[in-house]
Structure formats: structure tokens, C-alpha cells
Design an enzyme around this catalytic site. Sequence first.
Site, PDB file in Angstrom:
ATOM      1  N   HIS A  29       0.830  -1.216   0.000  1.00 44.45           N
ATOM      2  CA  HIS A  29       0.000   0.000   0.000  1.00 44.45           C
ATOM      3  C   HIS A  29       0.860   1.260   0.000  1.00 44.45           C
ATOM      4  CE1 HIS A  29      -4.071  -1.471   0.056  1.00 44.45           C
ATOM      5  NE2 HIS A  29      -3.751  -2.393   0.940  1.00 44.45           N
ATOM      6  N   ASP A  68      -7.370  -0.653   6.589  1.00 43.87           N
ATOM      7  CA  ASP A  68      -7.295  -1.988   7.201  1.00 43.87           C
ATOM      8  C   ASP A  68      -7.353  -1.893   8.721  1.00 43.87           C
ATOM      9  OD1 ASP A  68      -7.232  -3.628   4.967  1.00 43.87           O
ATOM     10  OD2 ASP A  68      -5.064  -3.421   4.730  1.00 43.87           O
ATOM     11  N   ARG A  71     -10.955  -1.516  10.030  1.00 44.31           N
ATOM     12  CA  ARG A  71     -11.888  -2.491   9.470  1.00 44.31           C
ATOM     13  C   ARG A  71     -12.834  -3.094  10.513  1.00 44.31           C
ATOM     14  NH1 ARG A  71      -9.708  -6.072   4.697  1.00 44.31           N
ATOM     15  NH2 ARG A  71     -11.256  -7.722   4.653  1.00 44.31           N
ATOM     16  N   HIS A  81     -13.338  -4.022   0.581  1.00 43.84           N
ATOM     17  CA  HIS A  81     -11.934  -4.278   0.227  1.00 43.84           C
ATOM     18  C   HIS A  81     -11.778  -5.265  -0.924  1.00 43.84           C
ATOM     19  CE1 HIS A  81      -9.986  -2.412   3.909  1.00 43.84           C
ATOM     20  NE2 HIS A  81     -11.259  -2.444   4.269  1.00 43.84           N
ATOM     21  N   ASP A 146      -5.923  -2.099  -3.127  1.00 46.69           N
ATOM     22  CA  ASP A 146      -6.578  -3.407  -2.973  1.00 46.69           C
ATOM     23  C   ASP A 146      -7.066  -3.978  -4.302  1.00 46.69           C
ATOM     24  OD1 ASP A 146      -6.228  -3.701  -0.276  1.00 46.69           O
ATOM     25  OD2 ASP A 146      -8.295  -3.219   0.281  1.00 46.69           O
ATOM     26  N   HIS A 152      -7.880  -9.973  -4.757  1.00 45.70           N
ATOM     27  CA  HIS A 152      -8.995  -9.202  -4.202  1.00 45.70           C
ATOM     28  C   HIS A 152     -10.166  -9.143  -5.167  1.00 45.70           C
ATOM     29  CE1 HIS A 152      -7.782  -7.185  -0.304  1.00 45.70           C
ATOM     30  NE2 HIS A 152      -6.857  -8.082  -0.565  1.00 45.70           N
ATOM     31  N   HIS A 176      -3.352 -16.225  -0.793  1.00 44.24           N
ATOM     32  CA  HIS A 176      -3.684 -14.804  -0.673  1.00 44.24           C
ATOM     33  C   HIS A 176      -2.516 -14.015  -0.054  1.00 44.24           C
ATOM     34  CE1 HIS A 176      -6.798 -11.563  -0.422  1.00 44.24           C
ATOM     35  NE2 HIS A 176      -5.923 -11.088   0.452  1.00 44.24           N
ATOM     36  N   ASP A 180      -0.349 -10.682  -1.020  1.00 45.34           N
ATOM     37  CA  ASP A 180      -0.375  -9.501  -0.145  1.00 45.34           C
ATOM     38  C   ASP A 180       1.033  -9.026   0.199  1.00 45.34           C
ATOM     39  OD1 ASP A 180      -3.079  -9.135   0.132  1.00 45.34           O
ATOM     40  OD2 ASP A 180      -3.226  -9.991   2.130  1.00 45.34           O
TER      41      ASP A 180
HETATM   42 ZN   LIG Z   1      -7.775  -3.584   2.183  1.00 45.73          ZN
END
Ligand SMILES: [Zn+2]
Length: 233
Positions: A29, A68, A71, A81, A146, A152, A176, A180
Site C-alpha cells: 500500500h 485496514d 476495518r 476491500h 486493494d 482481491h 492470498h 499480499d
Molecule cells: Zn484492504
Amino acid sequence: MGYWCTNLLTIVSILLLFPVINGWGIDGHLTVCRIAQSRLSKAAADAVKQLLPEYAGNDLGSVCSWADKVRFRYQWSAPLHFINTPDVCNYKYTRDCEDDNGEKGKCVAGAINNYTTQLLTYNSGSSQADNNLTEALLFLSHFMGDIHQPLHVGFASDKGGNTIDVHWYRRKEVLHHIWDADIIETAEERLYNSNVDDLIDAVQKNITNDWADLIPRWETCSLNKTACPDMYV
Ligand SMILES: [Zn+2]
């Protein structure tokens, strides 16, 4: 290999999925937001500077994982997301952009449309009283990251690769998480001396040099809209 065809979505947009776990890790990110901020028009850069929380200074990247972190406090934001597709290798906004209760627009593409619309009211005086534009900026910049994480936008049945066990070198992980964080962190370690700034510099050089011819295509929206979550083809 069903899940590879989830790598279908990209965003062509202005400035420039799956439940359970975060989107890109912190460095993913951070990288997306640092690069995006460096490519803003002057007007957009000024607006971002005004809207950023004081503790962030003028560094959008430092707050790109905020969505995040909230969340669980903002439980309504969890479905925003990602996108679930019904185990098919294509995506349709009208079919797929909904939460588990079937509420339309509750997915990452819908969120990008929504927060872009809110941010376009900046300085208009119209709806600033109704919307927290700082939060809109932090959500939008996070969701732009995302939606580019291939898993995603993926199958509901495997929770975006969260139920698929794999090995990353010697470590057991779910697929996943490889996307990430592991791919990025391993690249940082092996190619950039674990320095995320060097990784960002390398990507930026690719954008200005090797990929320059592709940029007009990335910036074109077939729907002619400001926010344009669209299929990557
Ligand atoms: Zn996210």
C-alpha cells in the site's frame, strides 16, 4: 488454474478481495500511494495535502493502510476491500459488486466510485458537511491498491485464495498472503537490500521509461468517467 484468471481487474482512474485478510501488506500500500502521490496534478496534490491528517505530514503513503486498521471499528467497510465473483473467470459490476446480504455497490469497485464522487465535492462547499473527505481520501487511496491485488477480485469459494495452502520457499502460507506480502517482501530483500524506497524508485523508473508507451492506455476509460474500475485487457 482458476485463480489465475482473477487477475483481470485494473483501474484506470482520476489521479492517476477478499474478506478475511488485509489487502496488500504495509509496503504494498505504501508503494502504491507514494507513486500515486508523485503523479498528482498540482490541484490534486494541494487538495491531498490539505486533507491528510496532521500526523501524516504530506506523506499519503504513511496512511494508506489506515482502512485496514479501522476495518473492525467500521464493520460496514469490510466488504469494501474486495469483489467476489461466482467462480467464473470474468467480472461484471452489476452481477458481482454486492456484499453477502446482496446490497449492491458494496465492493471495492463500488467504494472507489463512491469515494471519488465524494472527493470531487472538495472545495465545492456542497457536501463537505455530510462527508468526511479525509476519510474518503484514505479509503480511496487504500482501495486503489486493494483492487490491483489480483486475489482481491476472485472466487467466493476459496475466499480469494485464503483457503489455498501453498509453500513460499520453505514457509507454509495461503495463496492470498503470498500476493499480499511475500512477493513484495522477497523482492525487497533480494533486489533492493530490504529498502522499500529503492523498490519504489525502481517502479517509478519503469513507469517513466520502459512502460511509458502503455500509460495512455492505462489512463483511458472506455466509459469516459472520472473513476473507472475496469477490466484489465
Ligand atoms: Zn484492504
